[in-house]
Design a protein around this motif. Sequence first.
Motif, short mmCIF file in Angstrom:
data_model
loop_
_atom_site.label_atom_id
_atom_site.label_comp_id
_atom_site.label_asym_id
_atom_site.label_seq_id
_atom_site.Cartn_x
_atom_site.Cartn_y
_atom_site.Cartn_z
N ARG A 52 -38.42 13.54 -10.79
CA ARG A 52 -38.60 12.15 -10.40
C ARG A 52 -37.52 11.77 -9.40
O ARG A 52 -36.40 12.27 -9.46
CB ARG A 52 -38.54 11.26 -11.62
N CYS A 53 -37.87 10.88 -8.48
CA CYS A 53 -36.90 10.52 -7.44
C CYS A 53 -37.13 9.08 -7.02
O CYS A 53 -38.14 8.46 -7.36
CB CYS A 53 -37.09 11.45 -6.25
N ASP A 54 -36.18 8.56 -6.26
CA ASP A 54 -36.38 7.26 -5.59
C ASP A 54 -37.04 7.56 -4.26
O ASP A 54 -36.68 8.52 -3.59
CB ASP A 54 -35.02 6.59 -5.36
N GLY A 55 -37.97 6.72 -3.88
CA GLY A 55 -38.68 6.95 -2.62
C GLY A 55 -40.14 7.28 -2.89
O GLY A 55 -40.57 7.32 -4.05
N ASP A 56 -40.89 7.51 -1.83
CA ASP A 56 -42.33 7.73 -1.98
C ASP A 56 -42.74 9.10 -1.48
O ASP A 56 -42.27 9.56 -0.43
CB ASP A 56 -43.10 6.67 -1.18
N VAL A 57 -43.63 9.73 -2.26
CA VAL A 57 -44.21 11.01 -1.85
C VAL A 57 -45.72 10.80 -1.77
O VAL A 57 -46.34 10.33 -2.72
CB VAL A 57 -43.89 12.13 -2.87
N LEU B 212 -44.64 29.78 -19.76
CA LEU B 212 -43.81 29.93 -18.55
C LEU B 212 -42.64 28.95 -18.53
O LEU B 212 -41.88 28.91 -17.57
CB LEU B 212 -44.65 29.70 -17.29
N GLY B 213 -42.52 28.13 -19.55
CA GLY B 213 -41.48 27.10 -19.56
C GLY B 213 -42.08 25.78 -19.10
O GLY B 213 -43.10 25.76 -18.40
N ALA B 214 -41.44 24.68 -19.50
CA ALA B 214 -42.01 23.34 -19.24
C ALA B 214 -42.16 23.07 -17.75
O ALA B 214 -43.15 22.50 -17.31
CB ALA B 214 -41.13 22.29 -19.90
N GLU B 215 -41.16 23.49 -16.96
CA GLU B 215 -41.19 23.16 -15.53
C GLU B 215 -42.35 23.87 -14.82
O GLU B 215 -43.09 23.26 -14.04
CB GLU B 215 -39.85 23.56 -14.91
N ASN B 216 -42.52 25.16 -15.12
CA ASN B 216 -43.62 25.91 -14.50
C ASN B 216 -44.97 25.42 -15.01
O ASN B 216 -45.95 25.42 -14.27
CB ASN B 216 -43.47 27.41 -14.77
N GLY B 221 -50.16 21.95 -13.71
CA GLY B 221 -50.95 20.73 -13.92
C GLY B 221 -50.82 20.15 -15.32
O GLY B 221 -51.43 19.12 -15.61
N VAL B 222 -50.06 20.80 -16.18
CA VAL B 222 -49.93 20.31 -17.56
C VAL B 222 -49.04 19.06 -17.59
O VAL B 222 -47.98 19.04 -16.97
CB VAL B 222 -49.32 21.40 -18.47
N ASN B 223 -49.50 18.03 -18.29
CA ASN B 223 -48.68 16.83 -18.43
C ASN B 223 -47.68 17.08 -19.55
O ASN B 223 -47.95 16.81 -20.72
CB ASN B 223 -49.57 15.62 -18.74
N THR B 224 -46.53 17.62 -19.18
CA THR B 224 -45.56 18.02 -20.20
C THR B 224 -44.89 16.83 -20.87
O THR B 224 -44.45 16.92 -22.01
CB THR B 224 -44.47 18.92 -19.57
N ARG B 225 -44.85 15.69 -20.17
CA ARG B 225 -44.14 14.52 -20.73
C ARG B 225 -44.82 13.99 -21.98
O ARG B 225 -44.17 13.53 -22.91
CB ARG B 225 -44.00 13.43 -19.67
N THR B 226 -46.15 14.02 -22.00
CA THR B 226 -46.85 13.57 -23.21
C THR B 226 -47.35 14.77 -24.02
O THR B 226 -47.44 14.68 -25.24
CB THR B 226 -48.05 12.67 -22.86
N PRO B 229 -44.54 16.41 -26.66
CA PRO B 229 -44.34 15.62 -27.89
C PRO B 229 -45.56 15.64 -28.81
O PRO B 229 -45.41 15.70 -30.04
CB PRO B 229 -44.06 14.21 -27.37
N LEU B 230 -46.78 15.60 -28.24
CA LEU B 230 -47.98 15.61 -29.08
C LEU B 230 -48.11 16.94 -29.84
O LEU B 230 -48.46 16.96 -31.02
CB LEU B 230 -49.23 15.38 -28.22
N LEU B 231 -47.81 18.03 -29.13
CA LEU B 231 -47.88 19.34 -29.78
C LEU B 231 -46.85 19.45 -30.90
O LEU B 231 -47.13 19.97 -31.99
CB LEU B 231 -47.66 20.46 -28.75
#
Lengths: 268, 325
Positions: A52-57, B212-216, B221-226, B229-231
């Motif tokens: 996440r960052c400040d600014g627009d992509v 592959l880890g959360a970042e990969n 396309g996986v929504n890791t933020r929600t 926690p749901l898992l």
Amino acid sequence: MIELRNINAAYSEKQVLKSVSLRINQGDITALTGANGAGKTTLLKVISGVMRCDGDVFINGSPLHLMSGYERAGIMSVVPQNIPSDIPLDGYDFVMLGRTHRLRRFAQPQREDHEAVREAMASTSTLELGDRFMHEMSGGERQRLALAMAFAAHPRIILLDEATAHLDLHHRAGIMRLLREMNREKNVTVIMAVHDLTLAGRYFDRLIMLKEGTVISDGTPGEVLREDILNNAYGCPVRVVHLPDGLGAAIIPLENKPACETIEPLLS
Amino acid sequence: MKKRERYLIVLMTLAAILTAAISTLCGPTGILLCGRDFFAWSPLLELRVLRTATGFFVGAALAVAGCVLQTILRNPLAEPYILGVSSGASVGAAVVMAAGLSISHPFLLPLGSFGTALLAVLLILGIARGAGGLDIPQNLILTGIVTGSILSSLLMLVITFSRTYTIRSLTWWLLGNLQCVSWQLLILCAAPIVLGIIYLIIESRTLNALLLGAENAHGLGVNTRTGIPLLICAATLITACAVALSGIIGFAGLIVPHILRHRVGANHRSLLPMSALGGGIFLMVCDTLGRTLLPPHEIPVGVITALTGGPFFLYLLKPRRHCRK
């Protein structure tokens, strides 16, 4: 098209990107270069939406933060710098992960998914790795499979973070040739963080040089790979030796004087 | 799902049915049924069926929870018991038991268990993240062990203030005991376990990407933020229900998914159903052994799983020491 407007990004309190604004057109093949910690990887993370960052992509005119994960993955594929070595998947299943955004929940992969995976593996010469587990492979083999995974998604944009770092010369040239082909034939945008400036000058049409989170130079390899710009970016004197036959330029640190003295007479 | 994986699932289903039959028939009094009343329904048979079913659901829940936690945390040592989730769940269940509500309001048992287990998970993940991040396996394990110890002390406190007749049943339950008190409690706990496992199997696409880890996974396309926690919530829910049913049973969530992952790979579409079946089989076998090894005495199933799982845990630690050298 990718458009970044006034991007600021930070890890904890450390500012990593400072007011970066860029526009990368569809079909551009662009290298992000700069010293360690210049912000190349962070810029890729901002474009891919990981950070996440400040600014627009904006991606093709749409704000990135309004796109769903699977919508984003349908447009952009990311090839990470490091693939974990302990993934208990075979090569084929690993490449199939590139189709994650197209698979429905608990649905079997369809024929088109299998075709996309086989095509991607054939193009990266990894078909023979399909039955082997990832943890049995070398770093280079895993990296080639990571590229296959990205290609299997049929993306419009590919983001690569030092993706050829673990590859030998033969495979590095092969992958770069493949990226150029995809770029030329399918108009895929390629953005890659690159340390190897000779490679950047040889294969990329546009170079963006970063220093301490800001863009200090942006243009063709001929415009960016200049001794004064490189001295400023890396903080060390370098010699740029232009190679004949459109082979780009060799970048040699001046500490390596014998190499310069050997090469220059051969070229003149 | 590949042919081999489908074949293995069918094979494991048959093995689970066979194990359930053997577990039901065998006990400290020998083979239960013989002669003309082979199919007669007796109170003893009912107890055995209840116990076998409890063993299957608890084993399935713990193995699936272990498998999911190992994937999300990218840590082969992650398991509800070692991470302290089971201890967290046991505090809530023990409070309900000590208050004497488990018989009159049986639904409070899984509910209380889930509440405290969720708090324990949040606490453990929060401390581990603050202490240097979740990516360092030892960091998370140590946090889990320390938090588990603190929660166990809380549990002892609950027991200390319990009535004398409650203390005996609480202690027996804590050792890991599959003697479920009623069909009603089994259904109340098994229903969330089944739903939780189905949800996790449906989310196998997300779990595969998380290898592959959360970042990969985010890049895929996986929504890791929600999603993550749901898992974790689902894994905690099925663990809590298992603890409410049977007390603390350690290591069942470690052994089964670990062996399966290395034998058949980590495609969760097949790994999760296999873990559920494997966990169920494992616990039914352990319980049958506990009932039949030293008749007329009964060894709590938690003791049997700890005796097999403890050395396995040490075996998993061994190559890490070599790597460090």
